[in-house]
Design a protein around this motif. Structure first.
Motif, mmCIF file in Angstrom:
data_model
loop_
_atom_site.group_PDB
_atom_site.id
_atom_site.type_symbol
_atom_site.label_atom_id
_atom_site.label_comp_id
_atom_site.label_asym_id
_atom_site.label_seq_id
_atom_site.Cartn_x
_atom_site.Cartn_y
_atom_site.Cartn_z
ATOM 1 N N GLN A 273 0.854 -1.189 0.000
ATOM 2 C CA GLN A 273 0.000 0.000 0.000
ATOM 3 C C GLN A 273 0.888 1.236 0.000
ATOM 4 O O GLN A 273 1.892 1.275 0.707
ATOM 5 C CB GLN A 273 -0.902 0.025 1.230
ATOM 6 N N GLN B 281 1.091 5.572 0.146
ATOM 7 C CA GLN B 281 0.425 6.802 0.584
ATOM 8 C C GLN B 281 1.314 7.981 0.239
ATOM 9 O O GLN B 281 2.369 8.167 0.839
ATOM 10 C CB GLN B 281 0.170 6.755 2.084
ATOM 11 N N SER C 216 2.175 12.038 -0.041
ATOM 12 C CA SER C 216 1.889 13.244 0.736
ATOM 13 C C SER C 216 2.908 14.325 0.396
ATOM 14 O O SER C 216 3.929 14.050 -0.252
ATOM 15 C CB SER C 216 1.939 12.931 2.232
ATOM 16 N N CYS D 27 6.327 9.265 -0.378
ATOM 17 C CA CYS D 27 5.465 8.112 -0.610
ATOM 18 C C CYS D 27 5.806 7.063 0.441
ATOM 19 O O CYS D 27 6.887 6.453 0.383
ATOM 20 C CB CYS D 27 5.685 7.568 -2.006
ATOM 21 N N GLY E 106 -0.174 4.910 -5.343
ATOM 22 C CA GLY E 106 -0.675 5.740 -4.274
ATOM 23 C C GLY E 106 -1.848 6.559 -4.763
ATOM 24 O O GLY E 106 -2.183 6.554 -5.951
ATOM 25 N N GLN E 107 -2.459 7.321 -3.865
ATOM 26 C CA GLN E 107 -3.683 8.048 -4.193
ATOM 27 C C GLN E 107 -3.422 9.383 -4.891
ATOM 28 O O GLN E 107 -4.349 9.970 -5.404
ATOM 29 C CB GLN E 107 -4.504 8.304 -2.917
ATOM 30 N N THR F 231 -1.002 13.228 -4.931
ATOM 31 C CA THR F 231 -0.939 14.461 -4.145
ATOM 32 C C THR F 231 -0.794 15.625 -5.119
ATOM 33 O O THR F 231 -0.019 15.562 -6.079
ATOM 34 C CB THR F 231 0.221 14.413 -3.124
#
Length: 123
Positions: free
Chosen positions: A2, A4, A6, A21, A114-115, A117
């Motif tokens: 996973q 993430q 930012s 990340c 990742g989602q 940024t």
């Protein structure tokens, strides 16, 4: 694994910004890590990639000399340091992971994302 991302934000042209990340769930050092970006109305494009151990990197021509990709395997984190930013660098920045050894630069090569940024560079 996973991922993430930012650290995005708003910066003036010529300025600097760093995005991170954070990875979890699998052994981070087993993955080649990359950054891609997608501007409004455009396809997702390759930015930079780094090998498992961090010793090899590759950059898109548009960011070469301005961006630096790095990773800290002890912290399970990849980074993208951006400097001399231009308005055309404005995009959502995505980190991606590939369980392999080859440094790839196509979207299709990466299974984990990742989602994203948002990075906005004002003129």
């Amino acid at each position: 694994v996973q991922l993430q991302a930012s650290g995005g934000g708003l910066v003036q042209a010529g300025g600097s910004l760093s995005v991170s990340c954070a990875a979890s769930g699998r052994t981070f050092s087993n993955y080649v890590m990359a950054w891609f970006r997608q501007a409004p109305g455009k396809e997702r494009e390759f930015v930079a990639v780094i090998s498992r151990g961090g010793g090899s990197t590759f950059y898109a021509d548009s960011v070469k000399g301005r961006f630096t990709i790095s990773r800290n395997n002890a912290k399970n984190t990849a980074y993208l340091q951006m400097s001399s930013l231009k308005p055309e660098d404005t995009a959502v920045y995505y980190c991606a992971a590939d369980f392999g050894y080859v440094l790839r630069y196509t979207v299709e090569s990466y299974d984990y994302w990742g989602q994203g940024t948002q990075v906005t560079v004002s003129s």
